[in-house]
Design a protein around this motif. Structure first.
Motif, PDB file in Angstrom:
ATOM      1  N   ARG A 132       0.310  58.847  82.710  1.00 14.57           N
ATOM      2  CA  ARG A 132       1.029  59.361  81.814  1.00 14.57           C
ATOM      3  C   ARG A 132       1.965  57.558  82.691  1.00 14.57           C
ATOM      4  NH1 ARG A 132       4.745  64.097  84.027  1.00 14.57           N
ATOM      5  NH2 ARG A 132       5.003  63.646  87.204  1.00 14.57           N
ATOM      6  N   VAL A 133       3.244  57.283  81.911  1.00 16.63           N
ATOM      7  CA  VAL A 133       3.828  55.952  83.119  1.00 16.63           C
ATOM      8  C   VAL A 133       5.002  56.788  83.680  1.00 16.63           C
ATOM      9  CG1 VAL A 133       5.896  53.908  82.369  1.00 16.63           C
ATOM     10  CG2 VAL A 133       3.918  54.378  80.238  1.00 16.63           C
ATOM     11  N   GLN A 134       5.591  56.272  85.085  1.00 18.27           N
ATOM     12  CA  GLN A 134       6.098  57.406  85.543  1.00 18.27           C
ATOM     13  C   GLN A 134       7.422  57.978  85.146  1.00 18.27           C
ATOM     14  OE1 GLN A 134       7.012  54.493  88.727  1.00 18.27           O
ATOM     15  NE2 GLN A 134       7.865  53.032  88.108  1.00 18.27           N
ATOM     16  N   GLN A 135       7.635  58.765  84.957  1.00 20.43           N
ATOM     17  CA  GLN A 135       8.883  59.937  85.102  1.00 20.43           C
ATOM     18  C   GLN A 135       9.493  60.212  86.417  1.00 20.43           C
ATOM     19  OE1 GLN A 135       8.576  61.883  81.924  1.00 20.43           O
ATOM     20  NE2 GLN A 135       7.132  60.047  81.982  1.00 20.43           N
ATOM     21  N   ASP A 136      10.481  58.559  85.497  1.00 17.79           N
ATOM     22  CA  ASP A 136      11.494  58.017  87.066  1.00 17.79           C
ATOM     23  C   ASP A 136      12.795  58.418  86.208  1.00 17.79           C
ATOM     24  OD1 ASP A 136      12.337  56.000  85.435  1.00 17.79           O
ATOM     25  OD2 ASP A 136      11.103  54.470  86.711  1.00 17.79           O
ATOM     26  N   ALA A 165      -6.063  52.654  79.607  1.00 11.12           N
ATOM     27  CA  ALA A 165      -4.565  52.235  78.222  1.00 11.12           C
ATOM     28  C   ALA A 165      -3.527  53.374  77.369  1.00 11.12           C
ATOM     29  CB  ALA A 165      -4.599  51.339  78.255  1.00 11.12           C
ATOM     30  N   TYR A 166      -4.521  54.016  76.424  1.00 10.45           N
ATOM     31  CA  TYR A 166      -4.667  54.186  75.673  1.00 10.45           C
ATOM     32  C   TYR A 166      -4.676  55.717  76.219  1.00 10.45           C
ATOM     33  CZ  TYR A 166      -4.561  56.703  70.818  1.00 10.45           C
ATOM     34  OH  TYR A 166      -4.643  58.064  70.242  1.00 10.45           O
ATOM     35  N   ARG A 167      -5.256  56.043  77.030  1.00  8.86           N
ATOM     36  CA  ARG A 167      -4.092  57.615  77.455  1.00  8.86           C
ATOM     37  C   ARG A 167      -3.594  57.530  78.097  1.00  8.86           C
ATOM     38  NH1 ARG A 167     -10.273  57.494  78.925  1.00  8.86           N
ATOM     39  NH2 ARG A 167      -9.565  57.124  80.521  1.00  8.86           N
ATOM     40  N   THR A 168      -2.839  57.162  78.690  1.00  4.98           N
ATOM     41  CA  THR A 168      -1.357  56.834  79.258  1.00  4.98           C
ATOM     42  C   THR A 168      -0.172  56.819  77.738  1.00  4.98           C
ATOM     43  OG1 THR A 168      -2.341  55.216  81.293  1.00  4.98           O
ATOM     44  CG2 THR A 168       0.214  55.231  80.816  1.00  4.98           C
ATOM     45  N   ALA A 169      -0.720  55.671  77.264  1.00  8.51           N
ATOM     46  CA  ALA A 169      -0.149  55.342  76.386  1.00  8.51           C
ATOM     47  C   ALA A 169       0.482  56.828  74.940  1.00  8.51           C
ATOM     48  CB  ALA A 169      -0.541  54.508  75.479  1.00  8.51           C
ATOM     49  N   ALA A 170      -0.740  57.728  74.664  1.00  9.84           N
ATOM     50  CA  ALA A 170      -0.336  58.617  73.928  1.00  9.84           C
ATOM     51  C   ALA A 170      -0.072  60.031  75.076  1.00  9.84           C
ATOM     52  CB  ALA A 170      -1.953  59.650  73.601  1.00  9.84           C
ATOM     53  N   TYR A 241       4.781  52.522  68.953  1.00  7.24           N
ATOM     54  CA  TYR A 241       3.701  53.263  68.135  1.00  7.24           C
ATOM     55  C   TYR A 241       2.389  52.285  67.333  1.00  7.24           C
ATOM     56  CZ  TYR A 241       6.685  57.519  67.958  1.00  7.24           C
ATOM     57  OH  TYR A 241       7.068  58.073  68.665  1.00  7.24           O
ATOM     58  N   VAL A 242       3.090  51.097  67.121  1.00 14.33           N
ATOM     59  CA  VAL A 242       1.833  50.570  66.653  1.00 14.33           C
ATOM     60  C   VAL A 242       1.180  50.127  67.835  1.00 14.33           C
ATOM     61  CG1 VAL A 242       1.758  47.631  65.454  1.00 14.33           C
ATOM     62  CG2 VAL A 242       3.645  48.892  65.183  1.00 14.33           C
ATOM     63  N   ASN A 243       1.438  49.694  68.523  1.00 14.06           N
ATOM     64  CA  ASN A 243      -0.222  49.033  69.075  1.00 14.06           C
ATOM     65  C   ASN A 243      -0.379  51.330  69.794  1.00 14.06           C
ATOM     66  OD1 ASN A 243       0.948  46.558  69.551  1.00 14.06           O
ATOM     67  ND2 ASN A 243       2.472  46.895  71.143  1.00 14.06           N
ATOM     68  N   ALA A 244      -0.192  51.543  70.386  1.00  9.26           N
ATOM     69  CA  ALA A 244      -0.651  52.671  70.310  1.00  9.26           C
ATOM     70  C   ALA A 244      -1.892  52.767  68.931  1.00  9.26           C
ATOM     71  CB  ALA A 244       0.281  53.461  70.138  1.00  9.26           C
ATOM     72  N   ALA A 245      -1.835  52.412  67.668  1.00 10.75           N
ATOM     73  CA  ALA A 245      -2.276  52.977  66.806  1.00 10.75           C
ATOM     74  C   ALA A 245      -3.474  51.878  66.693  1.00 10.75           C
ATOM     75  CB  ALA A 245      -1.856  52.415  65.267  1.00 10.75           C
TER      76      ALA A 245
END
Length: 678
Positions: A132-136, A165-170, A241-245
């Motif tokens: 995940r992107v860091q939760q700061d 990257a996709y796992r991180t984004a999702a 969302y567009v880029n996750a798709a």
């Protein structure tokens, strides 16, 4: 965190402790690939844009590239043999926004391994091991990472990176959708939390702020900000969302999964246009508070993202271009001045110029075919860098002077903040102006396409040693405009693109036409015929200055010299300080009407409150003329005097006169103006 209270206080204390020195960046374990070079046929363009490009590369690939640090390897995906890009001078770590913007702007193209490490440096794992992107404490800006990651894949084609990257984004999007702070507000169909860029309360009107900024320096502790909805943040969610798709589609994920992201993107775009578009102003509003109150203010990044991401339809895009307000030195962060600020005391995140915002606006202008607007914004940033020894964090939008703006600090109301040097995202903003704007580089999953935009008056330009996947490209632009009349790859006519399978050394030649008529400096001479429309060493809003009077703040400066206004009695917009150490120099272009050799006198207005005469070295076109003296003027730096140096030789139409702190000099003066007389 860029501007939050506890970390920023520590930064201020560190800055005070190291004010007389420079924090050196560590050297990465492996050397970066040789960078590209930018070469203009026009010497004035080379002096302005070519010099700024070289400085920006130095900033990114050397000054702000640090060695691998295990503290940032919470994802477990960093390469210990590769460095990381820090946020910049005074900001020693890779913040989420900075890491993402810098990779998107330039790092993914110039050094893919460095960009990948930098992107993973702001990713961690949850208790179950999910990326995940860091939760700061800046949750609202996390999703900019998704756009940067997709761009990185388009540049590199790295499917292993894309999988992670996709796992991180999702995971990150799911966290944000269910968050109670900086989460989704179903009543409005929008995400809450601060504006993408405005982590300080100076970026917000009252309400949600108050007249004294009494709650907090940071923006999120303000309930109205935390529950409010802001244009740029929601646009970045749309892009995420567009880029996750896009990621899901490229990886062959189930159709329903891809459709889910696209559906959420479409719904968010609709909500943005319903809730933020303001027909009365012809712009998108900046804020929507939880009680339904709308803020019809201008947000620079918000307007840029609306154009870059295609959120605005063609009619809206034309309206934005026609109604957006810029300051003399570029697109401001937010506009106009909130009631508690003014032109004399601009807010840190209000009517003030951040090069990051300028870069995004230039990207948007280029994408809309606004060549003159793009040229003007690019020239402004090049001048700000050239006039202040590099890329700073913030500038006064009216004067161009390095200025951190005003904002509460602790118990102090309207504290005047500093502006930090060597800011990475300021440098990568300029690099993106060159790559995306000037050369029109567009990355797809099949290759690299070109839509260059060469402004009138800049002259032919060549970008050498540009690496794209397995290819090493030399790209030459000829003519002026954005219409391609000839595109040749290795001498053969070709479509304006190269495939991702291209390898080896290749040369691209592009002939352009259709440059719009313009007069960017307002001197009555069309840009195509004006040798000073964008040159360094000239005023911001006028053409070639009279060599009989050159304001010091318009010089090209290196070695720490910058414009300042912290003393009185100067003329023009500012004066120059920073001539305090060997290597500091100020260069003035004397635009003459003749090329004949001649000798003349140079008079300099300066301040010297030292106890003795100080010395500098006078050079013309890089050749030393001799050491010159500046006698003491008074005990005050607010007092100014003049001194004249006779029999100075000049040749050529645009000789460059330089005052430098060379070995054997004593320096330590301030400069106000320079005059040349035959």
């Amino acid at each position: 965190m860029r501007n939050g209270f506890p970390k920023r206080i520590r930064h201020v204390l560190l800055a005070l402790a190291t004010a007389a020195g420079t924090l050196a960046a560590a050297v990465p374990a492996t050397a970066s690939p040789a960078p590209p070079s930018l070469e203009f046929a026009n010497p004035d363009s080379q002096a302005l844009f070519g010099t700024a490009y070289t400085a920006a590369l130095q900033n990114l690939l050397h000054t702000n590239t640090i060695a691998y640090d295990a503290r940032y390897d919470r994802s477990g995906l960093l390469d210990p043999a590769t460095g990381i890009v820090r946020a910049g001078g005074g900001y020693a770590q890779p913040w989420t926004r900075d890491a993402s913007i810098n990779s998107w702007n330039a790092t993914s193209l110039l050094d893919p391994a460095l960009a990948e490490n930098t992107l993973w440096a702001v990713v961690d794992k949850d208790a179950a091991g999910a990326l995940r992107v860091q939760q700061d404490d800046q949750q609202w800006d996390q999703v900019v990472w998704v756009t940067a990651a997709w761009h990185h894949f388009l540049v590199t084609g790295d499917r292993d990176f894309l999988q992670d990257a996709y796992r991180t984004a999702a995971t990150t999007l799911t966290i944000r959708e269910h968050a109670t702070t900086a989460g989704f507000n179903p009543a409005y169909g929008l995400f809450t939390g601060a504006s993408f860029f405005n982590d300080g309360i100076a970026g917000y009107p009252a309400p949600p702020a108050d007249a004294t900024e009494s709650v907090s320096t940071g923006s999120m502790p303000w309930p109205g900000v935390a529950s409010g909805m802001y244009l740029s943040t929601n646009e970045l969610y749309y892009a995420a969302y567009v880029n996750a798709a896009n990621m899901a589609g490229k990886l062959g994920r189930p159709a329903a999964e891809i459709a889910g992201y696209r559906s959420r993107a479409a719904a968010l775009r609709t909500a943005i246009n319903q809730r933020f578009w303001n027909p009365a102003t012809g712009l998108y509003d900046y804020q929507l508070l939880a009680d339904g109150s709308r803020g019809a203010f201008q947000e620079g990044t918000g307007l840029a993202f609306a154009l870059i991401f295609g959120i605005a339809n063609p009619a809206q895009a034309r309206s934005i271009l026609g109604h957006a307000r810029e300051l003399a030195w570029g697109m401001p962060d937010t506009f106009p001045n909130w009631a508690r600020y003014s032109d004399a005391q601009p807010g840190r995140h209000n009517a003030i110029v951040w090069p990051l915002v300028m870069g995004l606006w230039a990207k948007a202008l280029a994408g809309q075919g606004e060549q003159n607007g793009f040229a003007a914004e690019t020239a402004r940033l090049a001048k700000l860098a050239g006039g202040n020894s590099g890329f700073w964090e913030i500038h006064n939008g009216t004067t161009g002077v390095v200025d951190g703006g005003w904002q509460r600090l602790g118990d102090t109301v309207k504290f005047h903040w500093g502006s930090e040097p060597d800011q990475t995202w300021s440098a990568t903003a300029f690099l993106d102006m060159v790559h995306t704007g000037l050369f029109g580089l567009t990355f797809t999953d099949r290759g690299l396409s070109f839509a260059p935009r060469l402004p009138a008056g800049w002259g032919d330009v060549t970008l050498r040693n540009l690496r794209y996947r397995g290819a090493n490209l030399t790209i030459a632009l000829h003519g002026a405009g954005g219409t391609i009349t000839s595109f040749r790859l290795d001498g053969r006519a070709a479509p304006a693109a190269v495939p991702d399978t291209l390898t080896g050394d290749h040369t691209i030649d592009v002939i352009l036409t259709g440059a719009p008529a313009g007069d960017r400096d307002g001197d009555g001479v069309p840009d195509a015929q004006d040798r000073c429309s964008d040159t360094a060493g000239t005023a911001a809003l006028s053409g070639c200055p009279d060599p009989a009077h050159l304001e010091a703040e318009d010089a090209r400066n290196t070695g720490g010299v910058k414009a300042n206004v912290n003393h009185t009695g100067y003329s023009g917009r500012a004066f120059l300080d920073g001539l305090w150490a060997q290597g500091a120099a100020s260069s003035f272009t004397v635009h003459r009407t003749t090329t004949a050799a001649e000798r003349g006198s140079i008079t300099v207005r300066y301040a010297n409150a030292n106890s003795d005469t100080r010395t500098m070295t006078l050079s013309v076109d890089g050749q030393p003329v001799g050491q010159v003296g500046f006698p003491k003027v008074a005990d005050s730096w607010d007092a100014w005097g003049t001194t004249t140096f006779a029999d100075v030789p000049l040749t050529g139409r645009d000789p460059v006169v330089t005052l430098s702190y060379a070995p054997g000099d004593t320096g330590a003066i301030n400069l106000d103006w320079l005059e040349y007389r035959r």
